[in-house]
Design an enzyme around this catalytic site. Structure first.
Site: not given
Ligand code: 13P
Length: 249
Positions: A9, A11, A96, A98, A165, A171, A211
């Site tokens: 992903n 982002k 997601h 976010e 997740e 992150g 992560s």
């Molecule tokens: P990270 O791997 O940067 O922690 O992000 C995970 C994520 O949100 C994937 O959709």
């Protein structure tokens, strides 16, 4: 036997040249190989069409979201699942954290997006996960189970993917214990089985995200009911993304 899915992903990252370079480097590992897992990249909307052309079917491509609306109309800024399917993508991430936390996506909205995604012929990757407060309060299993129940659309089938997740792992470099990952993934499988019956539930892949790095991927991907990874930061570097994928070779 479920085939593992290694998904990136991106982002809101990558200008065109960097994105295409990243994809070319991933392709250099994939081309001519008979991989025992599926590879998926989810670039931003701006690169979706270029990336679809570049990969030419050799890895799967998905969007990071779709509109809650399925038909054309006056919805400035939205992109429908049908439009994503039209340019040749195969998957779409929905729900997601976010977007749940930052853009107001409720379970009902995620469910509608997932429904439209399936109707358009795409495979949704439906994301769920608890916050740190919810985990510390001992509510993680209940919260995530409720998200799964509330986000699965009625046209769900065995190809649909769930991504667990934990919000606090995204992150941050922190990951849950392997026991906690196993407990959550087993719980999600049990909820799917209860809702859909064992035949459909057994086909569905449940990814872990948060992560995932080259150094922890092998152990995470060996956990019971972990059928792949949804990778954020480490998917932006071809070497890291491939090092994670290569743990499954
Ligand atoms: P990270 O791997 O940067 O922690 O992000 C995970 C994520 O949100 C994937 O959709």
């Amino acid at each position: 036997m479920r085939r593992k899915l290694i998904a990136g992903n991106w982002k809101m990252n990558m200008f065109k040249e960097d994105g295409l370079n990243l994809v070319r480097q991933i392709l250099s590992h994939v081309e001519g190989q008979k991989l025992p897992f599926d590879v998926l990249v989810c670039p931003p909307f701006t690169l979706l069409s270029d990336v679809c052309h570049a990969v030419n079917g050799k890895v799967f491509v998905g969007s990071q979201d779709v509109s809650v609306v399925s038909e054309f109309g006056a919805f400035t800024g939205d992109v429908s699942a049908k439009m994503v399917a039209d340019i040749g993508a195969e998957y779409a991430i929905v729900g997601h954290s976010e977007r749940r936390a930052g853009r107001g996506d409720t379970d009902a909205i995620v469910q509608e997006k997932a429904f439209n995604t399936i109707e358009a012929g795409l495979i949704p990757v439906i994301c769920v996960g608890e916050t740190l407060e919810e985990r510390e309060a001992g509510k993680a299993l209940d919260i995530v189970s409720a998200q799964v129940r509330g986000s699965l659309p009625k046209n769900v089938n065995g190809t649909v993917v769930i991504a667990y997740e934990p919000v606090w792992a995204i992150g941050t470099g922190k990951i849950p214990t392997l026991e906690d990952v196993a407990q959550m993934h087993n719980t999600i499988r049990a909820v799917l089985t209860e809702m859909l019956g064992p035949d459909t539930a057994d086909q569905m892949r449940i990814l872990y995200g948060g992560s995932v790095k080259p150094g922890n991927a092998k152990e995470l991907l060996a956990v019971s009911n972990v059928d792949g990874a949804l990778i954020g930061g480490a998917s932006l570097k071809a070497d890291d993304f491939w090092a994670i994928a290569a743990t499954q070779l």
